[in-house]
Write a protein that holds these residues in place. Structure first.
Motif, PDB file in Angstrom:
ATOM      1  N   HIS A  29       0.849  -1.187   0.000  1.00 48.71           N
ATOM      2  CA  HIS A  29       0.000   0.000   0.000  1.00 48.71           C
ATOM      3  C   HIS A  29       0.882   1.234   0.000  1.00 48.71           C
ATOM      4  CE1 HIS A  29      -3.721  -2.217   0.640  1.00 48.71           C
ATOM      5  NE2 HIS A  29      -3.096  -2.926   1.562  1.00 48.71           N
ATOM      6  N   ARG A  30       0.596   2.167  -0.908  1.00 53.82           N
ATOM      7  CA  ARG A  30       1.401   3.375  -0.998  1.00 53.82           C
ATOM      8  C   ARG A  30       1.176   4.294   0.202  1.00 53.82           C
ATOM      9  NH1 ARG A  30       4.269   4.822  -4.635  1.00 53.82           N
ATOM     10  NH2 ARG A  30       3.262   3.514  -6.208  1.00 53.82           N
ATOM     11  N   THR A  31      -0.078   4.490   0.577  1.00 52.46           N
ATOM     12  CA  THR A  31      -0.386   5.345   1.722  1.00 52.46           C
ATOM     13  C   THR A  31      -0.245   4.543   3.006  1.00 52.46           C
ATOM     14  OG1 THR A  31      -1.902   6.724   0.437  1.00 52.46           O
ATOM     15  CG2 THR A  31      -2.136   6.758   2.838  1.00 52.46           C
ATOM     16  N   ASN A  48      -0.686  12.278   5.305  1.00 52.95           N
ATOM     17  CA  ASN A  48      -0.140  12.276   3.953  1.00 52.95           C
ATOM     18  C   ASN A  48       1.202  11.549   3.905  1.00 52.95           C
ATOM     19  OD1 ASN A  48      -0.242  12.907   1.228  1.00 52.95           O
ATOM     20  ND2 ASN A  48       0.515  14.994   1.475  1.00 52.95           N
ATOM     21  N   PHE A  49       1.313  10.447   4.651  1.00 51.39           N
ATOM     22  CA  PHE A  49       2.544   9.663   4.709  1.00 51.39           C
ATOM     23  C   PHE A  49       2.477   8.612   3.600  1.00 51.39           C
ATOM     24  CE2 PHE A  49       6.117   8.713   7.635  1.00 51.39           C
ATOM     25  CZ  PHE A  49       6.611   7.580   7.025  1.00 51.39           C
ATOM     26  N   ARG A  50       3.325   8.763   2.556  1.00 49.15           N
ATOM     27  CA  ARG A  50       3.210   7.913   1.374  1.00 49.15           C
ATOM     28  C   ARG A  50       4.566   7.359   0.948  1.00 49.15           C
ATOM     29  NH1 ARG A  50       0.598  12.396  -1.167  1.00 49.15           N
ATOM     30  NH2 ARG A  50       1.767  12.037  -3.087  1.00 49.15           N
ATOM     31  N   ASP A  51       4.529   6.163   0.410  1.00 50.78           N
ATOM     32  CA  ASP A  51       5.707   5.465  -0.086  1.00 50.78           C
ATOM     33  C   ASP A  51       5.963   5.882  -1.540  1.00 50.78           C
ATOM     34  OD1 ASP A  51       7.646   3.536  -0.780  1.00 50.78           O
ATOM     35  OD2 ASP A  51       6.684   1.988   0.430  1.00 50.78           O
ATOM     36  N   LEU A  52       7.226   6.127  -1.880  1.00 49.45           N
ATOM     37  CA  LEU A  52       7.576   6.415  -3.269  1.00 49.45           C
ATOM     38  C   LEU A  52       7.817   5.139  -4.071  1.00 49.45           C
ATOM     39  CD1 LEU A  52      10.053   9.456  -3.219  1.00 49.45           C
ATOM     40  CD2 LEU A  52       7.578   9.462  -3.429  1.00 49.45           C
ATOM     41  N   VAL A 111      11.089   1.785  -8.663  1.00 48.27           N
ATOM     42  CA  VAL A 111      11.513   2.334  -7.371  1.00 48.27           C
ATOM     43  C   VAL A 111      11.195   1.300  -6.288  1.00 48.27           C
ATOM     44  CG1 VAL A 111      11.277   4.225  -5.724  1.00 48.27           C
ATOM     45  CG2 VAL A 111      11.062   4.679  -8.186  1.00 48.27           C
ATOM     46  N   ARG A 112      12.174   1.027  -5.448  1.00 44.15           N
ATOM     47  CA  ARG A 112      12.001   0.018  -4.409  1.00 44.15           C
ATOM     48  C   ARG A 112      10.958   0.469  -3.386  1.00 44.15           C
ATOM     49  NH1 ARG A 112      16.546  -3.414  -4.820  1.00 44.15           N
ATOM     50  NH2 ARG A 112      18.355  -2.394  -5.813  1.00 44.15           N
ATOM     51  N   TRP A 113      10.155  -0.485  -2.955  1.00 44.51           N
ATOM     52  CA  TRP A 113       9.177  -0.224  -1.898  1.00 44.51           C
ATOM     53  C   TRP A 113       9.872  -0.110  -0.540  1.00 44.51           C
ATOM     54  CZ3 TRP A 113       4.208   0.972  -2.705  1.00 44.51           C
ATOM     55  CH2 TRP A 113       3.606   0.584  -3.908  1.00 44.51           C
ATOM     56  N   ARG A 114       9.245   0.677   0.316  1.00 47.48           N
ATOM     57  CA  ARG A 114       9.616   0.783   1.736  1.00 47.48           C
ATOM     58  C   ARG A 114      11.050   1.261   1.964  1.00 47.48           C
ATOM     59  NH1 ARG A 114       4.708   0.643   1.462  1.00 47.48           N
ATOM     60  NH2 ARG A 114       3.363  -0.689   2.766  1.00 47.48           N
ATOM     61  N   ARG A 115      11.525   2.104   1.048  1.00 48.50           N
ATOM     62  CA  ARG A 115      12.854   2.702   1.222  1.00 48.50           C
ATOM     63  C   ARG A 115      12.774   4.214   1.418  1.00 48.50           C
ATOM     64  NH1 ARG A 115      16.949  -0.761  -0.729  1.00 48.50           N
ATOM     65  NH2 ARG A 115      16.219  -2.884  -0.311  1.00 48.50           N
ATOM     66  N   MET A 116      11.799   4.859   0.727  1.00 46.96           N
ATOM     67  CA  MET A 116      11.717   6.319   0.772  1.00 46.96           C
ATOM     68  C   MET A 116      10.253   6.744   0.900  1.00 46.96           C
ATOM     69  SD  MET A 116      13.754   8.959   0.743  1.00 46.96           S
ATOM     70  CE  MET A 116      15.229   8.269  -0.017  1.00 46.96           C
TER      71      MET A 116
END
Length: 244
Positions: free
Chosen positions: A2-4, A12-16, A27-32
């Motif tokens: 999940h991105r959010t 508004n905390f979201r994964d890039l 783009v790797r998940w859960r890094r930025m």
């Protein structure tokens, strides 16, 4: 994935992660992560960021006045590295250098131009993080939006994806503004902002990216001009992009 990331203390905390790059990577998940202000996080939020996401680095883009008014919040008591890099800290831009009629895209461009050294410091800091990192401002829209556009552009994410990432803030923008209006540090500021600044429309980011492309060619060239060293750019790519 999940991105959010749903948290009680910010909206508004979201994964890039998961965004495609033009050369076939992702783009790797859960890094930025990108976010609005983190000072109101609850103990449950903190435990999730610390234990589930393994957050290692926070880059705070708020001004010194904002930080002084609201503080770091509970994350400041954790073993997480905090960097305060205010993109705008009350500096004045000479009137002759400002457009007569200024749009929100113009404001982003002025920020990108006059905060080059600070933006370079943000990217260099994020590239050196030893674990997952988040950068944030107050709403997670403007200063955070510019940093997100620079990072995603450097990684080779297509413009239309960068625009969609920016516009996703619209989903929670009313709630974010309502929360900020309830705080002493932002109520007066927000009440005096021009109406066109309180939105996250796609055309704003389109115009900003077009200006970057016109003046610099691409976002990597902008980052180099801002002062990001080649090894830091390479570290950011290695850390954040996975190849098929």
């Amino acid at each position: 994935m999940h991105r959010t990331i749903t948290l009680e203390g910010c909206l508004n905390f979201r994964d890039l992660g998961g965004y495609p790059t033009a050369d076939g990577g992702q783009v790797r998940w859960r890094r930025m992560f990108r976010s609005d202000a983190l000072h109101a996080l609850t103990p449950v939020d903190v435990a999730r960021l610390r234990d589930e996401l393994g957050l290692a680095t926070v880059v705070d883009l708020r001004s010194t006045a904002e930080l002084r008014a609201d503080g770091d919040g509970p994350l400041g008591r954790e073993r997480i590295v905090h960097h305060h890099v205010p993109l705008f800290d009350g500096e004045a831009i000479r009137s002759e250098e400002r457009p007569l009629s200024i749009t929100l895209a113009d404001r982003y461009w002025l920020l990108a131009e006059y905060a080059k050294a600070k933006i370079a410091r943000v990217l260099t800091t994020l590239a050196a993080s030893e674990g997952p990192a988040v950068y944030h401002c107050a709403a997670g829209k403007d200063r955070t939006g510019v940093i997100s556009a620079v990072i995603l552009g450097v990684l080779g994410v297509p413009d239309e994806v960068i625009v969609a990432d920016y516009a996703a803030t619209k989903d929670n923008l009313e709630a974010i503004i309502e929360r900020l209006m309830a705080t002493k540090s932002y109520a007066t500021v927000l009440a005096n902002l021009p109406p066109d600044t309180l939105h996250a429309e796609a055309e704003t980011m389109v115009a900003f990216l077009e200006r970057i492309r016109t003046e610099y060619g691409d976002m990597r060239a902008y980052a180099r001009a801002a002062g990001v060293a080649p090894d830091a750019l390479e570290a950011l790519l290695v850390r954040l992009v996975e190849r098929a």
